[in-house]
Scaffold this motif. Structure first.
Motif, PDB file in Angstrom:
ATOM      1  N   TRP A 183       0.810  -1.213   0.000  1.00 64.46           N
ATOM      2  CA  TRP A 183       0.000   0.000   0.000  1.00 64.46           C
ATOM      3  C   TRP A 183       0.849   1.272   0.000  1.00 64.46           C
ATOM      4  O   TRP A 183       1.771   1.415   0.792  1.00 64.46           O
ATOM      5  CB  TRP A 183      -0.912   0.016   1.238  1.00 64.46           C
ATOM      6  N   PRO A 184       0.556   2.200  -0.893  1.00 65.19           N
ATOM      7  CA  PRO A 184       1.269   3.490  -0.868  1.00 65.19           C
ATOM      8  C   PRO A 184       0.749   4.350   0.284  1.00 65.19           C
ATOM      9  O   PRO A 184      -0.315   4.088   0.832  1.00 65.19           O
ATOM     10  CB  PRO A 184       0.892   4.105  -2.227  1.00 65.19           C
ATOM     11  N   ALA A 185       1.492   5.382   0.630  1.00 71.51           N
ATOM     12  CA  ALA A 185       1.058   6.283   1.709  1.00 71.51           C
ATOM     13  C   ALA A 185       0.235   7.445   1.179  1.00 71.51           C
ATOM     14  O   ALA A 185      -0.343   8.188   1.956  1.00 71.51           O
ATOM     15  CB  ALA A 185       2.264   6.817   2.473  1.00 71.51           C
ATOM     16  N   ALA A 186       0.185   7.602  -0.126  1.00 65.47           N
ATOM     17  CA  ALA A 186      -0.542   8.737  -0.695  1.00 65.47           C
ATOM     18  C   ALA A 186      -0.894   8.457  -2.148  1.00 65.47           C
ATOM     19  O   ALA A 186      -0.301   7.590  -2.789  1.00 65.47           O
ATOM     20  CB  ALA A 186       0.317   9.997  -0.605  1.00 65.47           C
ATOM     21  N   VAL A 187      -1.836   9.241  -2.653  1.00 63.76           N
ATOM     22  CA  VAL A 187      -2.186   9.170  -4.065  1.00 63.76           C
ATOM     23  C   VAL A 187      -1.096   9.866  -4.877  1.00 63.76           C
ATOM     24  O   VAL A 187      -0.693   9.404  -5.935  1.00 63.76           O
ATOM     25  CB  VAL A 187      -3.569   9.819  -4.310  1.00 63.76           C
ATOM     26  N   SER A 188      -0.623  10.976  -4.361  1.00 67.97           N
ATOM     27  CA  SER A 188       0.519  11.688  -4.955  1.00 67.97           C
ATOM     28  C   SER A 188       1.338  12.254  -3.800  1.00 67.97           C
ATOM     29  O   SER A 188       0.936  12.161  -2.653  1.00 67.97           O
ATOM     30  CB  SER A 188       0.038  12.794  -5.895  1.00 67.97           C
ATOM     31  N   TYR A 189       2.444  12.824  -4.075  1.00 68.48           N
ATOM     32  CA  TYR A 189       3.383  13.339  -3.076  1.00 68.48           C
ATOM     33  C   TYR A 189       4.028  12.217  -2.278  1.00 68.48           C
ATOM     34  O   TYR A 189       4.275  11.137  -2.803  1.00 68.48           O
ATOM     35  CB  TYR A 189       2.738  14.395  -2.158  1.00 68.48           C
ATOM     36  N   HIS A 190       4.253  12.455  -1.006  1.00 67.47           N
ATOM     37  CA  HIS A 190       5.147  11.611  -0.226  1.00 67.47           C
ATOM     38  C   HIS A 190       4.754  10.139  -0.168  1.00 67.47           C
ATOM     39  O   HIS A 190       3.610   9.791   0.040  1.00 67.47           O
ATOM     40  CB  HIS A 190       5.320  12.176   1.186  1.00 67.47           C
ATOM     41  N   HIS A 191       5.742   9.302  -0.387  1.00 70.60           N
ATOM     42  CA  HIS A 191       5.605   7.851  -0.272  1.00 70.60           C
ATOM     43  C   HIS A 191       4.480   7.275  -1.133  1.00 70.60           C
ATOM     44  O   HIS A 191       3.841   6.305  -0.757  1.00 70.60           O
ATOM     45  CB  HIS A 191       5.430   7.441   1.197  1.00 70.60           C
ATOM     46  N   SER A 192       4.248   7.874  -2.292  1.00 74.57           N
ATOM     47  CA  SER A 192       3.233   7.351  -3.211  1.00 74.57           C
ATOM     48  C   SER A 192       3.886   6.277  -4.085  1.00 74.57           C
ATOM     49  O   SER A 192       3.917   6.364  -5.306  1.00 74.57           O
ATOM     50  CB  SER A 192       2.610   8.467  -4.049  1.00 74.57           C
ATOM     51  N   GLU A 193       4.417   5.272  -3.411  1.00 74.26           N
ATOM     52  CA  GLU A 193       5.148   4.174  -4.050  1.00 74.26           C
ATOM     53  C   GLU A 193       4.640   2.857  -3.475  1.00 74.26           C
ATOM     54  O   GLU A 193       3.973   2.832  -2.443  1.00 74.26           O
ATOM     55  CB  GLU A 193       6.641   4.306  -3.735  1.00 74.26           C
ATOM     56  N   ARG A 194       4.975   1.778  -4.119  1.00 77.15           N
ATOM     57  CA  ARG A 194       4.622   0.453  -3.612  1.00 77.15           C
ATOM     58  C   ARG A 194       5.247   0.292  -2.220  1.00 77.15           C
ATOM     59  O   ARG A 194       6.435   0.512  -2.037  1.00 77.15           O
ATOM     60  CB  ARG A 194       5.136  -0.634  -4.552  1.00 77.15           C
ATOM     61  N   GLY A 195       4.431  -0.047  -1.235  1.00 74.10           N
ATOM     62  CA  GLY A 195       4.912  -0.205   0.132  1.00 74.10           C
ATOM     63  C   GLY A 195       5.218   1.105   0.832  1.00 74.10           C
ATOM     64  O   GLY A 195       5.833   1.122   1.899  1.00 74.10           O
ATOM     65  N   GLY A 196       4.764   2.202   0.259  1.00 75.61           N
ATOM     66  CA  GLY A 196       5.076   3.520   0.814  1.00 75.61           C
ATOM     67  C   GLY A 196       4.538   3.757   2.214  1.00 75.61           C
ATOM     68  O   GLY A 196       5.173   4.439   3.018  1.00 75.61           O
ATOM     69  N   LEU A 197       3.379   3.188   2.524  1.00 74.58           N
ATOM     70  CA  LEU A 197       2.821   3.361   3.860  1.00 74.58           C
ATOM     71  C   LEU A 197       3.714   2.702   4.915  1.00 74.58           C
ATOM     72  O   LEU A 197       4.020   3.301   5.944  1.00 74.58           O
ATOM     73  CB  LEU A 197       1.402   2.777   3.925  1.00 74.58           C
TER      74      LEU A 197
END
Length: 173
Positions: free
Chosen positions: A15-29
């Motif tokens: 799960w990403p941490a955001a739709v855009s901006y910070h940590h909007s990557e695979r495993g970002g959360l």
């Protein structure tokens, strides 16, 4: 905290941490949570008056309901906000989750209240979704850790896009 993490553990892998901006990557959360935990643990010896369990609990819980705020497939990209995400957002859903889990687990009422406040106040500003500003030290530090980690992630990403001595494009954050 363990019960809350257990509930979303399968999604945390991607799960990403955001739709855009910070940590909007695979495993970002999960990336965001881990870097914040590392930063919090580094700061705790500097501020020994802080309640370590409360601070680390706030770090773990503050964004967990992002797994319900927006849709994301296993490739780890957020696609759109869910209906709950549009109407309530991860902050309100997170505070509700903390109180429900605390009641189910028989957690001390004051601890549940403090953790719920930390979730509600971690964005600091009403314009960013927080209905309350941080009102005690651990909540204040959680807000700053969240902001610091998000901005450092965005800055690191921007710096990978330019050469040595070049300027990045304007960054809203």
């Amino acid at each position: 905290c363990a019960a809350a993490v257990e509930r979303v553990k399968d999604r945390l892998r991607f799960w990403p941490a955001a739709v855009s901006y910070h940590h909007s990557e695979r495993g970002g959360l999960l990336h965001h949570m881990v870097t914040m935990l590392r930063a919090a643990k580094a700061l705790l010896p500097i501020y020994p008056f802080l309640d370590e369990d409360l601070l680390l609990g706030g770090v773990i819980l503050h964004d967990l309901c992002k797994t319900e705020e927006f849709e994301a497939g296993e490739i780890g990209l957020a696609t759109e906000y869910s209906k709950q995400g549009q109407l309530l957002g991860h902050i309100v859903m997170g505070a509700r989750e903390v109180l429900a889990l605390s009641q189910d687990l028989g957690v001390n009422g004051e601890t549940a209240l403090l953790l719920s406040h930390m979730v509600l106040s971690h964005h600091n500003e009403p314009d960013y979704g927080s209905p309350r500003r941080p009102m005690f030290a651990e909540a204040e530090l959680l807000h700053h850790l969240d902001t610091l980690d998000a901005r450092m992630y965005d800055m690191e990403h921007a710096l990978t896009q330019v050469g040595q001595g070049e300027f990045t494009p304007y960054m809203r954050a």
